[in-house]
Design an enzyme around this catalytic site. Structure first.
Site, PDB file in Angstrom:
ATOM      1  N   SER A   1      30.991  45.779  46.596  1.00  0.00           N
ATOM      2  CA  SER A   1      29.889  45.204  45.816  1.00  0.00           C
ATOM      3  C   SER A   1      29.479  43.839  46.376  1.00  0.00           C
ATOM      4  O   SER A   1      28.283  43.519  46.398  1.00  0.00           O
ATOM      5  CB  SER A   1      30.257  45.122  44.332  1.00  0.00           C
ATOM      6  OG  SER A   1      31.550  44.637  44.180  1.00  0.00           O
ATOM      7  N   LYS A   2      30.455  43.083  46.844  1.00  0.00           N
ATOM      8  CA  LYS A   2      30.084  41.771  47.422  1.00  0.00           C
ATOM      9  C   LYS A   2      29.455  41.959  48.804  1.00  0.00           C
ATOM     10  O   LYS A   2      28.547  41.230  49.179  1.00  0.00           O
ATOM     11  CB  LYS A   2      31.307  40.852  47.499  1.00  0.00           C
ATOM     12  CG  LYS A   2      31.860  40.510  46.129  1.00  0.00           C
ATOM     13  CD  LYS A   2      33.002  39.548  46.188  1.00  0.00           C
ATOM     14  CE  LYS A   2      33.713  39.451  44.865  1.00  0.00           C
ATOM     15  NZ  LYS A   2      34.512  40.652  44.508  1.00  0.00           N
TER      16      LYS A   2
ATOM     17  N   CYS B   1      40.373  37.462  41.629  1.00  0.00           N
ATOM     18  CA  CYS B   1      40.085  37.627  40.201  1.00  0.00           C
ATOM     19  C   CYS B   1      41.382  37.372  39.434  1.00  0.00           C
ATOM     20  O   CYS B   1      41.704  38.046  38.469  1.00  0.00           O
ATOM     21  CB  CYS B   1      39.501  39.007  39.897  1.00  0.00           C
ATOM     22  SG  CYS B   1      40.459  40.371  40.543  1.00  0.00           S
TER      23      CYS B   1
ATOM     24  N   ASP C   1      37.875  37.853  49.972  1.00  0.00           N
ATOM     25  CA  ASP C   1      38.055  38.246  48.570  1.00  0.00           C
ATOM     26  C   ASP C   1      39.361  39.046  48.544  1.00  0.00           C
ATOM     27  O   ASP C   1      39.360  40.270  48.533  1.00  0.00           O
ATOM     28  CB  ASP C   1      36.850  39.086  48.141  1.00  0.00           C
ATOM     29  CG  ASP C   1      36.849  39.389  46.663  1.00  0.00           C
ATOM     30  OD1 ASP C   1      37.202  38.500  45.877  1.00  0.00           O
ATOM     31  OD2 ASP C   1      36.491  40.520  46.286  1.00  0.00           O
TER      32      ASP C   1
ATOM     33  N   ALA D   1      36.230  46.376  50.599  1.00  0.00           N
ATOM     34  CA  ALA D   1      36.055  47.570  49.745  1.00  0.00           C
ATOM     35  C   ALA D   1      36.312  47.258  48.267  1.00  0.00           C
ATOM     36  O   ALA D   1      37.151  46.411  47.974  1.00  0.00           O
ATOM     37  CB  ALA D   1      37.023  48.659  50.210  1.00  0.00           C
TER      38      ALA D   1
END
Ligand SMILES: C[S@@+](CC[C@H](N)C(=O)[O-])C[C@H]1O[C@@H](n2cnc3c(N)ncnc32)[C@H](O)[C@@H]1O
Length: 774
Positions: free
Chosen positions: A186-187, A315, A262, A183
């Site tokens: 986008s990926k 990130c 991620d 969530a």
């Protein structure tokens, strides 16, 4: 109390509460600062990253400077390939030349440009300030285009660097893919697009994407994002990644070809977007995240097929969330995993190698190369908050891992945010023992950290009280737990344990407040929604739909399912055969939040021949299998009428179209198709279209109305008629006053997905009622 003139809430001192940047306690008073006032620096951050030598010292000022500037806007063009090409063409032919000639206050505006490393010119970036975009009439059309196409999912606003991990995952249509921490999605959208890259309309790719998130509310956001892609090959689940359940087939755990991790992170690579990172940054944010990140990666490694590829990304720039996690997991699985050299992939993407050495910063700002160098302090207290796992492995071990194959992307390299990506391949199987050892290792570590925190507090109190008993050093406790666990070898995966324990663990890992945390303990959210049930082909309602709409056997009868409540259901969904297979294998083990495409929905029109209508999102899936009676090919003039009028009367359409519509039973769905290739040379749409359009419509007694939500309609009107439609306008429809209320009703119905079934049908009824009274 009167609303005092001139007494402004401090929040609004910049004219808008949107300008509120952050609040600081200044003595007793809260002082609000706008983003522009916030200090874009942090001494501790500067000291830490300078010491890590993430870039050569001479380059460090450039890195810091770029991290303070505003991030450009970037987006991907999404959806089916043909449609994406149309959108790209519109940007390249219309907006780039126009913006190149635009000046604001005498200054030239830099037009949008492609991200050179993104395939097929589908990745874009621009630096036009938001204010200029909104305020300048010259740029208003571009702004409106971006807003509209984003709303319908033809464009996805996404940070440029965040597009990198899915590209390096190299998803193919046959792959079985798991997105562990998906969530807002986008990926995931990129993964789904890759899965569908060779799929024709109405077909299903052989692979599956399982999009998972530990946070139920965020998993629901994921459903929204995913639903725009109309894929029958996606399952959205809600599990802690580190405990993603085992699914068995013939006694073996089902493994994935591709896994994306991620993971939740401190996000200190996002200072250009999240200005508050500057003031809140602390080195130990990373310390509390490292355990959960490690556990997620370990679980992913176990669930990956031998020969499969896994991408770990954050990130964050912090080596403790990045290289330390990857190195520990690689080392732990003793050669089963290796870092992939991706230097030749996305060659135009500028990147720097992963680190082989780094330092750990203690709370008092000291930097250490080795765990042993941290002074033990009274009762070993100084070391208790740190772990040997935060540090690099011994040099000879690090050399074996090729950490230089990791990607570090810094903001000054190509005007983006900061990101870390590691591409990992599983070269040999991980045995259960190795996997269990890894799980225990990470769990014991998390437990030791928790105990250390608790004991630290207790010891401090005891020390104050004069108690001098020497506590065990933390590392010894970790090892002790490991060896104890090894004696009691279990065979069943802990992934099967209860979810409430997952949540406790995540909290124990002390995830910082900037990170997305799983919800507070809750009742099983799966219970809030009815489970999906596959519909037998002989189910009366399904039989009615299949025979009325003449659905050809090319659409598998095994893919229809529904959420049944009190023996009835409102909508019919469709999933691919591989999704059905997975759901059957998983049984109750997977907590499925959503799956499939909604294809039919019960309508409330009383005299309809079929109790169900076609749903807009299901149109591409159903269209190739639909009886041709319900498909009407129209020319541009009819398309224009349908997009300009609300419920146009049939006699406004061409004679040919009228004749075809008259063949369709009253009160039923019908699809109007416009293929630009078949109408070349005629008057055509404002923008050059190459992809065929299929408009789901409702055939009333004397009219035909487009059954799409207002965002999709707005997008079509802009592309086909070249009209910029203000978001507040009623879609620019020409209509008589007594019909205006119907539009409002129809819009409300179509935009509220959850209630769409009843409301849209009611809107249709209202429209039909209006029609008969005219
Ligand atoms: C960095 S965000 C993911 C962003 C997402 N991949 C995207 O591109 O839109 C991290 C996500 O991990 C989720 N999360 C946090 N802890 C988790 C866990 N233990 N297992 C799985 N997901 C977790 C959070 O809810 C959050 O949505």
């Amino acid at each position: 109390m009167a609303r005092g003139k001139g007494r402004k809430n401090p929040k609004w001192k910049n004219g808008s509460n949107k300008a509120q940047g952050g609040q600081h306690v200044d003595g007793e008073r809260r002082v609000y600062k706008s983003f522009s006032e916030l200090r874009r620096d942090n001494d501790s951050f500067r000291k830490y990253y300078l010491a890590q030598q993430i870039v050569p010292e001479a380059e460090f000022p450039d890195l810091m400077e770029s991290m303070r500037t505003v991030l450009p806007t970037s987006f991907r063009i999404t959806g089916s390939r043909e449609q994406a090409q149309d959108i790209r063409e519109q940007i390249e032919r219309e907006f780039v030349p126009f913006i190149s000639q635009t000046t604001i206050d005498g200054e030239a505006i830099e037009p949008p440009h492609i991200l050179p490393w993104y395939p097929e010119r589908f990745g874009w970036q621009f630096t036009i300030p938001r204010v200029a975009l909104k305020k300048s009439p010259e740029l208003a059309k571009f702004h409106s285009f971006l807003v509209t196409e984003t709303e319908v999912g033809n464009i996805s606003r996404q940070e440029a660097v965040s597009m990198v991990p899915p590209l390096l995952l190299d998803v193919q249509p046959e792959h079985f893919v798991l997105d562990m921490c998906a969530a807002p999605g986008s990926k995931t959208a990129q993964l789904i697009e890759a899965l569908h890259k060779d799929t024709a309309m109405g077909e299903c790719p052989p692979g599956v994407v399982v999009a998972n998130d530990a946070d139920y509310k965020r998993a629901c956001m994921l459903v929204h994002q995913v639903s725009r892609l109309n894929s029958p090959s996606v399952v959205v689940t809600n599990h802690s990644g580190e405990r993603f359940p085992n699914i068995y087939e013939d006694g073996n755990v089902v493994q994935f070809d591709r896994i994306l991790c991620d993971v939740p992170c401190s996000g200190d690579g996002t200072t250009r977007k999240n200005v508050r990172v500057w003031e809140k940054w602390r080195a130990d944010d990373a310390h509390s995240l490292h355990p959960v990140q490690t556990k997620i990666l370990q679980r992913a490694a176990y669930l990956l097929k031998t020969g499969g590829r896994l991408v770990y990304s954050t990130c964050s720039l912090n080596p403790i969330e990045n290289e330390a996690v990857v190195a520990n997991v690689l080392h732990h699985f003793e050669g089963a995993l290796k870092l992939v050299d991706v230097s030749s992939e996305l060659p135009e993407l500028k990147r720097r190698p992963g680190l082989n050495t780094w330092k750990v910063m203690t709370r008092d700002g000291q930097l250490f190369d080795k765990f042993e160098d941290i002074p033990a302090g009274e009762h070993g207290r100084n070391r208790r908050k740190y772990s040997p796992r935060f540090f690099p492995l011994p040099e000879h071990e690090m050399e074996k891992l090729h950490m230089e194959r990791c990607l570090r992307i810094y903001s000054h390299l190509q005007n983006t945010g900061g990101f870390f990506v590691a591409v990992i391949e599983k070269v040999k199987p991980i045995t259960v023992n190795e996997k269990r050892k890894a799980e225990r290792d990470a769990e014991a570590f998390a437990e030791a950290m928790r105990r250390a925190r608790e004991e630290g507090d207790a010891q401090a109190k005891e020390a104050e009280a004069g108690d001098s008993a020497e506590p065990e050093p933390k590392r010894a406790k970790v090892d002790e737990t490991e060896s104890k666990d090894e004696e009691n070898e279990e065979t069943e995966s802990r992934a099967d344990e209860t979810e409430s324990k997952d949540e406790t663990d995540s909290k124990e890992a002390g995830v910082s407040r900037r990170v997305y945390l799983p919800d507070e303990p809750r009742a099983d959210p799966a219970l809030l929604e009815n489970p999906f049930v596959f519909l037998d082909e002989n189910t009366a309602e399904l039989q009615e739909i299949l025979s009325f709409y003449g659905i050809a056997p090319t659409m598998s009868r095994r893919g229809f399912l529904s959420r049944i409540e009190k023996g009835s259901f409102r909508s019919v969904y469709f999933v691919s055969e591989p999704v059905r297979h997975l759901m059957n294998l998983a049984g109750q083990r997977l907590r499925i939040v959503n799956t499939g495409i909604r294809v039919f929905s019960r309508n409330a029109v009383r005299d309809a021949h079929c109790a169900f209508r076609l749903v807009c999102e299901g149109t591409p899936q159903v269209l190739p299998h639909l009886d041709q009676r319900f498909v009407v090919d129209a020319g541009f003039a009819d398309l224009k009428t349908l997009l300009s009028e609300i419920n146009p009367l049939l006699n406004l359409l061409s004679e040919e179209t009228q004749k075809k519509i008259e063949q369709v039973p009253v009160s039923s769905s019908v699809i109007v198709r416009f293929d630009p290739k078949e109408h070349q040379g005629e008057e055509g749409p404002a923008t050059r279209l190459t992809a065929a359009l299929a408009l789901p419509c409702w055939r009333g007694k004397a009219s035909l109305s487009v059954h799409m939500d207002k965002h999709q309609l707005r997008s079509l009107i802009q592309r086909v008629l070249g009209k910029t439609v203000d978001r507040k306008e009623n879609l620019g429809y020409k209509m008589s006053n007594n019909r205006r209320s119907n539009v409002v009703a129809a819009e409300a119905a179509e935009t509220t997905e959850a209630t769409e079934d009843t409301e849209a049908a009611e809107a249709t009824e209202t429209a039909e009622a209006a029609e008969t009274t005219e």
